[in-house]
Structure formats: structure tokens, C-alpha cells
Design a protein around this motif. Structure first.
Motif, mmCIF file in Angstrom:
data_model
loop_
_atom_site.group_PDB
_atom_site.id
_atom_site.type_symbol
_atom_site.label_atom_id
_atom_site.label_comp_id
_atom_site.label_asym_id
_atom_site.label_seq_id
_atom_site.Cartn_x
_atom_site.Cartn_y
_atom_site.Cartn_z
ATOM 1 N N LEU A 132 0.833 -1.204 0.000
ATOM 2 C CA LEU A 132 0.000 0.000 0.000
ATOM 3 C C LEU A 132 0.869 1.257 0.000
ATOM 4 O O LEU A 132 0.628 2.197 -0.768
ATOM 5 C CB LEU A 132 -0.934 -0.009 1.213
ATOM 6 N N THR A 133 1.889 1.267 0.841
ATOM 7 C CA THR A 133 2.779 2.434 0.896
ATOM 8 C C THR A 133 3.513 2.618 -0.424
ATOM 9 O O THR A 133 3.592 3.738 -0.955
ATOM 10 C CB THR A 133 3.804 2.283 2.034
ATOM 11 N N LYS A 134 4.054 1.542 -0.951
ATOM 12 C CA LYS A 134 4.798 1.623 -2.211
ATOM 13 C C LYS A 134 3.932 2.183 -3.331
ATOM 14 O O LYS A 134 4.360 3.059 -4.091
ATOM 15 C CB LYS A 134 5.320 0.237 -2.587
ATOM 16 N N SER A 135 2.692 1.707 -3.433
ATOM 17 C CA SER A 135 1.815 2.161 -4.517
ATOM 18 C C SER A 135 1.383 3.614 -4.340
ATOM 19 O O SER A 135 1.151 4.325 -5.318
ATOM 20 C CB SER A 135 0.583 1.257 -4.604
ATOM 21 N N LEU A 136 1.298 4.053 -3.077
ATOM 22 C CA LEU A 136 0.811 5.408 -2.806
ATOM 23 C C LEU A 136 1.910 6.466 -2.743
ATOM 24 O O LEU A 136 1.608 7.661 -2.706
ATOM 25 C CB LEU A 136 0.013 5.425 -1.502
ATOM 26 N N LEU A 137 3.166 6.055 -2.731
ATOM 27 C CA LEU A 137 4.251 7.038 -2.645
ATOM 28 C C LEU A 137 4.144 8.134 -3.714
ATOM 29 O O LEU A 137 4.288 9.323 -3.394
ATOM 30 C CB LEU A 137 5.611 6.339 -2.723
ATOM 31 N N PRO A 138 3.891 7.785 -4.993
ATOM 32 C CA PRO A 138 3.795 8.848 -6.001
ATOM 33 C C PRO A 138 2.642 9.817 -5.741
ATOM 34 O O PRO A 138 2.751 11.012 -6.077
ATOM 35 C CB PRO A 138 3.562 8.070 -7.306
ATOM 36 N N VAL A 139 1.554 9.330 -5.146
ATOM 37 C CA VAL A 139 0.406 10.198 -4.851
ATOM 38 C C VAL A 139 0.700 11.058 -3.621
ATOM 39 O O VAL A 139 0.293 12.219 -3.540
ATOM 40 C CB VAL A 139 -0.869 9.361 -4.637
ATOM 41 N N LEU A 140 1.408 10.497 -2.653
ATOM 42 C CA LEU A 140 1.827 11.262 -1.476
ATOM 43 C C LEU A 140 2.802 12.375 -1.868
ATOM 44 O O LEU A 140 2.774 13.475 -1.310
ATOM 45 C CB LEU A 140 2.489 10.328 -0.450
#
Length: 245
Positions: A132-140
Motif C-alpha cells: 500500500l505504501t509503495k503504490s501510494l508514494l507517487p500520490v503522497l
């Protein structure tokens, strides 16, 4: 931080995703974030519980929440990638991510840990958080400032007999937080972990069935540390392990 008082609307304009948002700490945090002006994304596996939290947020007459039904034990990496794409498309950025969902597993001697129990605990408490963190890093990274909060435990800082897979998963969680904090030290992202301590939740009751829960802190009483890390008051704080009590 334990005495932090959130100013009204201090989370206005922020989009915050909370896992395990259907009950306990996640539910209370979702309600408080919404009341402080955030757009809250409720992630959990039980739709009825998420819908109940959604309805409570609606009564606040603030920002509308969103529901993401996800079973962390079964979701694939592609599922998380699609989830991140949806959040980017709908919200443009993600300002906060709270890894609240955890699985206790079965407490008992290390030699008696079933592989199935080990796999379920690690999948929920560690692998799902990694994906979840890996996939959301670009959005964060699209947010001016973004805060990621992991949930740890006293048994994730010092090992304790019979806490097996849960304890080990929390050690790994703290390690993941520290790796991320170090990698993104000079960025707008901050990564921290909170130890909620003994709190009046269903997980606590399953671990200590004979305990008098009325002596424990309520989920509402431990919110200040979470709200501090999600607010701009904590900009510059990263790589820390905070005790909510």
C-alpha cells in the motif's frame, strides 16, 4: 504531543486514508479527521462497518468521506496500484496515510506458531503495508507535505514471550518506517510510528480477556498524537516512534 490540541479545521484541504477505519482507533481517528476538515478515505474489509462510519461523518456536515472495501489478507499488488490510480484521479494527491489495521494472530509459544497464522499476520501487518505504501508514494509526493503513520506496539520495541508473529511483525513495521524516513529525509514526506498503548479496543480484549477494560484509555483519549502527526504542526518530524500514552 500527547497534550496536542488540534485547532478547528487544521486538516482542511487534506485527504487522509485510514486503514481499519471501521472500528476502534481507526473509526475514532476517521471521525476526528473529518470533523477537522479532512476528506477521509475509509479502508477496511467490512463494508457495513465502513458505511456506519461514513454515515456518522455525513452528520458532521463537513467533507464527504469515501469507502474503499479492501481485505488486506487477500489484495494483490495490482489491486493496490489500481487503488492509488483511483485516489490520484479523484483527489489529485494524498496528504496522509495511517496504517492502523493489524491482526493479532494466536498468542502462544514460538514453537507452536502455525505457518498459516504466521502468514496471515505478516500479510496484514507487514506485506499489505509495504504494498500500500509503495503504490501510494507517487500520490503522497504530489502533496505539499504528507504524513505516513505506522502502528507499532510495546512488543515491537522489546520482544515478549508468547507474542510471536505479532511482536515480530511490529519490529519489522518499525524497521520499514525507519528505512522510509531515512530515504525521504530531505523531502516533503515524513514517516513515523505510534504505539497506542493499552487501549479499549477489540484486539486488546482478545489479548487480555480477563482485563478490566474500564481502566484503559479510550480510543478518543489517545487521538492527540495521531492528529499532531497528521497536522502541519509536525512538519520536520520523521523517523520517530511516539507513545500515545
Amino acid at each position: 504531543m500527547k497534550e496536542f490540541t488540534a485547532q478547528p479545521d487544521c486538516l482542511t484541504g487534506k485527504t487522509i486514508l485510514i486503514t481499519g477505519a471501521g472500528a476502534g482507533i481507526g473509526k475514532n481517528l476517521a471521525l476526528q479527521c473529518a470533523d477537522l476538515g479532512a476528506k477521509v478515505i475509509l479502508l477496511g474489509k467490512t463494508v457495513k462497518k465502513l458505511e456506519a462510519v461514513y454515515d456518522q461523518i455525513e452528520l458532521l456536515n463537513k467533507q464527504q468521506a469515501a469507502i474503499l472495501p479492501v481485505d488486506l489478507k487477500g489484495a494483490s499488488e495490482e489491486h493496490y496500484i489500481d487503488l492509488a490510480d483511483t485516489i490520484k484521479r479523484e483527489y489529485g494527491q494524498l496528504d496522509g496515510l495511517v496504517h492502523n489495521a493489524s491482526q493479532l494472530g494466536t498468542l502462544g509459544p514460538f514453537a507452536q506458531i502455525e505457518k498459516s497464522t504466521w502468514d496471515e499476520v505478516m500479510q496484514t501487518n507487514l506485506t499489505a503495508q509495504f504494498l500500500l505504501t509503495k503504490s501510494l508514494l507517487p500520490v503522497l509526493q504530489l502533496a505539499p507535505q504528507a504524513s505516513v503513520i505506522f502502528t507499532t506496539s510495546s512488543v515491537g520495541h522489546k520482544g515478549r514471550a508468547y507474542w510471536g508473529a505479532y511482536s515480530i511483525s511490529k519490529f519489522a513495521t518499525e524497521g520499514m518506517m525507519q528505512v522510509l524516513a531515512d530515504e525521504y529525509e530531505h523531502s516533503q514526506l515524513r514517516f513515523n510510528a505510534i504505539n497506542p498503548g493499552a487501549t479499549r479496543t477489540a484486539m486488546r480484549a482478545s489479548a487480555y480477556p480477563a482485563e478490566d477494560s474500564s481502566l484503559l484509555k479510550t480510543t478518543e483519549e489517545i487521538m492527540p498524537s495521531y492528529l499532531y502527526l497528521l497536522s502541519d504542526e509536525s512538519i520536520g518530524i520523521t523517523g520517530q516512534r511516539l507513545n500515545a500514552q
